[in-house]
Enzyme design. Structure first.
Site, PDB file in Angstrom:
ATOM      1  N   LYS A 217      18.739 -62.511 -39.217  1.00  0.00           N
ATOM      2  CA  LYS A 217      16.883 -62.606 -40.076  1.00  0.00           C
ATOM      3  C   LYS A 217      15.902 -63.418 -39.013  1.00  0.00           C
ATOM      4  O   LYS A 217      16.119 -63.737 -38.257  1.00  0.00           O
ATOM      5  CB  LYS A 217      17.355 -63.292 -41.950  1.00  0.00           C
ATOM      6  N   ARG A 253      27.094 -61.517 -45.755  1.00  0.00           N
ATOM      7  CA  ARG A 253      26.867 -59.624 -45.263  1.00  0.00           C
ATOM      8  C   ARG A 253      26.478 -60.023 -43.971  1.00  0.00           C
ATOM      9  O   ARG A 253      25.123 -60.469 -43.837  1.00  0.00           O
ATOM     10  CB  ARG A 253      25.676 -59.573 -46.235  1.00  0.00           C
TER      11      ARG A 253
END
Ligand code: HH2
Length: 275
Positions: A217, A253
């Site tokens: 991210k 994840r």
């Protein structure tokens, strides 16, 4: 009676990300060919993933949604080949997509709207006895990064997850089948994301397994010094996962499965030795 989520996916469990989309922020376009996606899913499980999270709609900041038909067109050819063979979750907020995925053998519904997107979804999860992940998001993907503010990000996220957990159980989904997720990057600044990771123990106090999705991210690229970064590297992703593990997270994840499986296995060995 099926197993509680924490027994079916013991900590640390790595969840491999398989985006069957043209536009996901880090792997967009990589898996649009079903044969490529199927091979990637098999590789993730061979590398130690406990689950492969298949998604047909990008939720990156600024994205617009796609229709259920388009989402089904993307994910069904992949699910038809892997959902009976591998442990699979479906990353969707749509009841129609979740239903089809569960019929094809998916075991978990990963809903980034935490049952706020589609009024039919809770019923589908309950009816199939599926596992469920409820994620915190401020606003919606199109606008969530427009100046996000919180009084206390951890307290706000905790209150939200507690409320959505109560909603899910009131809808007939057993609490023991549910994981909670602070939604790293969903309506949060770099500092919000770092604070959530640093104070994760306050969320594990809710008593349900915590899933963390920090992988690649943008806040990780920004932490490394690029204020315009749209992604972060695998190395920084592994570091974030280890911080989350230390804070009590159970599921991770990630896009880079092998790297996370190895790092988390080493961290788990240290934790056992210290216990
Ligand atoms: N992050 C993304 C998508 N789904 N689900 C959960 N539970 N937690 C997350 O942090 C999470 C999620 C975004 O990452 P990615 O799937 O790689 O990108 P995109 O949404 O652009 O497809």
């Amino acid at each position: 009676m099926a197993q509680p989520l924490e027994e079916r996916f013991p900590r640390p469990a790595v969840v491999g990300v398989l985006n069957v989309t043209p536009d996901s922020f880090s792997d967009g376009g990589a898996h649009v060919d079903p044969a490529v996606a199927v091979a990637a899913a098999r590789r993730m499980v061979a590398e130690g993933a406990a689950l492969v999270d298949v998604g047909g709609e990008s939720t990156r900041p600024g994205s617009h949604g796609v229709t259920a038909d388009e989402e089904l067109r993307r994910v069904v050819p992949v699910l038809e080949q892997i959902a009976g063979e591998l442990p699979v979750s479906i990353d969707t907020a749509k009841a129609e997509v979740a239903r089809r995925a569960l019929e094809l053998g998916a075991v978990l519904v990963n809903d980034v709207t935490a049952l706020r997107g589609d009024p039919e979804l809770a019923g589908v999860v309950a009816e199939h006895g599926a596992y469920l992940c409820l994620m915190h998001m401020r606003g919606e993907p199109r606008t969530m990064q427009d100046d996000p503010r919180y009084d206390d990000v951890v307290a706000d996220v905790k209150r939200f997850l507690e409320e959505r957990l109560a909603f899910a159980t009131a809808s007939g989904i057993a609490a023991e089948r549910i994981a909670l997720d602070p939604g790293i990057g969903f309506g949060k600044t770099v500092d919000h994301n770092l604070e959530l990771l640093a104070r994760l123990d306050e969320l594990t106090a809710l008593g349900r397994p915590i899933l963390v999705g920090a992988s690649r991210k943008r806040f990780l690229g920004r932490v490394l010094g690029d204020p315009e970064a749209l992604t972060g590297p695998a190395t920084a992703s592994v570091a974030a996962a280890l911080v989350a593990y230390h804070g009590g997270a159970s599921l991770f994840r990630v896009h880079d499965v092998r790297e996370h499986v190895e790092a988390l296995a080493a961290a788990a060995a240290h934790e056992w030795a210290a216990a």
